[in-house]
Design a protein around this motif. Structure first.
Motif, mmCIF file in Angstrom:
data_model
loop_
_atom_site.group_PDB
_atom_site.id
_atom_site.type_symbol
_atom_site.label_atom_id
_atom_site.label_comp_id
_atom_site.label_asym_id
_atom_site.label_seq_id
_atom_site.Cartn_x
_atom_site.Cartn_y
_atom_site.Cartn_z
ATOM 1 N N MET A 165 0.719 -1.093 0.002
ATOM 2 C CA MET A 165 -0.074 0.027 -0.074
ATOM 3 C C MET A 165 0.834 1.401 0.173
ATOM 4 O O MET A 165 0.646 2.175 -0.692
ATOM 5 C CB MET A 165 -0.939 0.029 1.255
ATOM 6 C CG MET A 165 -1.881 -1.095 1.169
ATOM 7 S SD MET A 165 -3.150 -0.930 -0.162
ATOM 8 C CE MET A 165 -4.059 0.135 0.285
ATOM 9 N N THR A 166 2.067 0.999 0.725
ATOM 10 C CA THR A 166 2.755 2.316 0.826
ATOM 11 C C THR A 166 3.512 2.700 -0.798
ATOM 12 O O THR A 166 3.737 3.637 -1.130
ATOM 13 C CB THR A 166 3.973 2.209 1.771
ATOM 14 O OG1 THR A 166 3.414 2.075 3.005
ATOM 15 C CG2 THR A 166 4.803 3.405 1.825
ATOM 16 N N LEU A 170 2.183 1.579 -3.344
ATOM 17 C CA LEU A 170 0.962 2.135 -4.383
ATOM 18 C C LEU A 170 0.922 3.696 -4.231
ATOM 19 O O LEU A 170 0.568 4.470 -5.003
ATOM 20 C CB LEU A 170 -0.263 1.235 -4.258
ATOM 21 C CG LEU A 170 -0.261 -0.129 -4.852
ATOM 22 C CD1 LEU A 170 -1.516 -0.640 -4.474
ATOM 23 C CD2 LEU A 170 -0.199 0.359 -6.636
ATOM 24 N N LEU A 171 0.785 4.145 -2.787
ATOM 25 C CA LEU A 171 0.371 5.351 -2.519
ATOM 26 C C LEU A 171 1.702 6.235 -3.107
ATOM 27 O O LEU A 171 1.363 7.421 -3.674
ATOM 28 C CB LEU A 171 0.388 5.693 -1.214
ATOM 29 C CG LEU A 171 0.094 7.117 -0.526
ATOM 30 C CD1 LEU A 171 -1.283 7.430 -0.973
ATOM 31 C CD2 LEU A 171 0.241 7.108 0.809
ATOM 32 N N LEU A 172 3.024 5.898 -3.090
ATOM 33 C CA LEU A 172 3.999 6.741 -3.748
ATOM 34 C C LEU A 172 3.899 6.775 -5.069
ATOM 35 O O LEU A 172 4.199 7.851 -5.760
ATOM 36 C CB LEU A 172 5.200 6.194 -2.895
ATOM 37 C CG LEU A 172 5.763 6.446 -1.722
ATOM 38 C CD1 LEU A 172 6.888 5.485 -1.037
ATOM 39 C CD2 LEU A 172 5.548 7.800 -1.132
ATOM 40 N N TYR A 222 1.473 6.622 -6.960
ATOM 41 C CA TYR A 222 0.256 7.592 -7.414
ATOM 42 C C TYR A 222 0.492 8.943 -7.138
ATOM 43 O O TYR A 222 0.002 9.704 -7.748
ATOM 44 C CB TYR A 222 -1.284 7.026 -7.094
ATOM 45 C CG TYR A 222 -1.748 5.618 -7.762
ATOM 46 C CD1 TYR A 222 -2.202 5.786 -9.134
ATOM 47 C CD2 TYR A 222 -1.870 4.574 -7.165
ATOM 48 C CE1 TYR A 222 -2.425 4.883 -10.096
ATOM 49 C CE2 TYR A 222 -2.485 3.529 -7.976
ATOM 50 C CZ TYR A 222 -2.638 3.647 -9.135
ATOM 51 O OH TYR A 222 -3.276 2.502 -9.811
ATOM 52 N N LEU A 223 1.042 9.234 -5.950
ATOM 53 C CA LEU A 223 1.575 10.605 -5.565
ATOM 54 C C LEU A 223 2.672 11.207 -6.830
ATOM 55 O O LEU A 223 2.326 12.143 -7.092
ATOM 56 C CB LEU A 223 2.211 10.584 -4.297
ATOM 57 C CG LEU A 223 2.237 11.728 -3.774
ATOM 58 C CD1 LEU A 223 1.064 12.840 -3.682
ATOM 59 C CD2 LEU A 223 3.085 11.519 -2.420
#
Length: 178
Positions: free
Chosen positions: A15-16, A18-20, A22-23
């Protein structure tokens, strides 16, 4: 080593990541939209994903070819529809000014039969020829009143005797005109 990682740690790492990811994509490709969204302090406005943007014109204007002109609807000539049935009076009227056009179905039948006979000059299949000739003659039944069948059939048989390698007689075509 992998046995020491729990499922919770694995999902947190994914999840980290993926978050990075998409950011990064948002800042790289949608920087103006993100900055505009962040500048709205406390306003509850939906993120403008489908903001109206001017559409670039990537195709040129359609132009007609040189020397080509367009005709209006009033300039297009359209013939009247012809009836399905043969009408000798209307055919004579249409060909009145053209003596080279003679609407004679018996001549047309003999001409088409001659073409069929020419196609079978080197062929030796009498049965196939007879069946095709019967179909051709049957297609002229609608001209029954205009065609003198015995005379026309005699002309077809004369041509067949001169060109074909197998004999064709009137008995082979018996019953086709009835």
């Amino acid at each position: 080593m992998l046995s020491s990682i729990s499922w919770q740690h694995y999902f947190a790492a994914v999840m980290t990541a993926l978050l990075l990811y998409y950011l990064y994509i948002a800042l790289r490709y949608y920087r103006a939209e993100v900055l505009k969204f962040l500048k709205r302090n406390g306003q509850t406005v939906a993120f403008p994903l489908n903001e109206a943007r001017p559409v670039p014109n990537i195709m040129g204007k359609a132009m007609p070819d040189k020397g080509v002109s367009l005709a209006g609807n009033d300039e297009i000539l359209v013939m009247e529809a012809t009836p399905d049935e043969y009408d000798p009076a209307s055919a004579a009227q249409k060909t009145a000014g053209h003596p080279e056009i003679v609407p004679d179905p018996s001549r047309e039948l003999v001409s088409e039969a001659d073409s069929l006979i020419t196609a079978f000059e080197n062929e030796g299949d009498k049965q196939e020829f007879i069946s095709l000739l019967k179909i051709l003659i049957g297609s002229y039944k609608r001209f029954r009143d205009e065609i003198d069948f015995p005379e026309t059939l005699a002309g077809v048989l004369r041509i067949a005797q001169n060109k074909l390698s197998f004999p064709v007689s009137a008995a082979d075509l018996q019953g086709v005109w009835e």
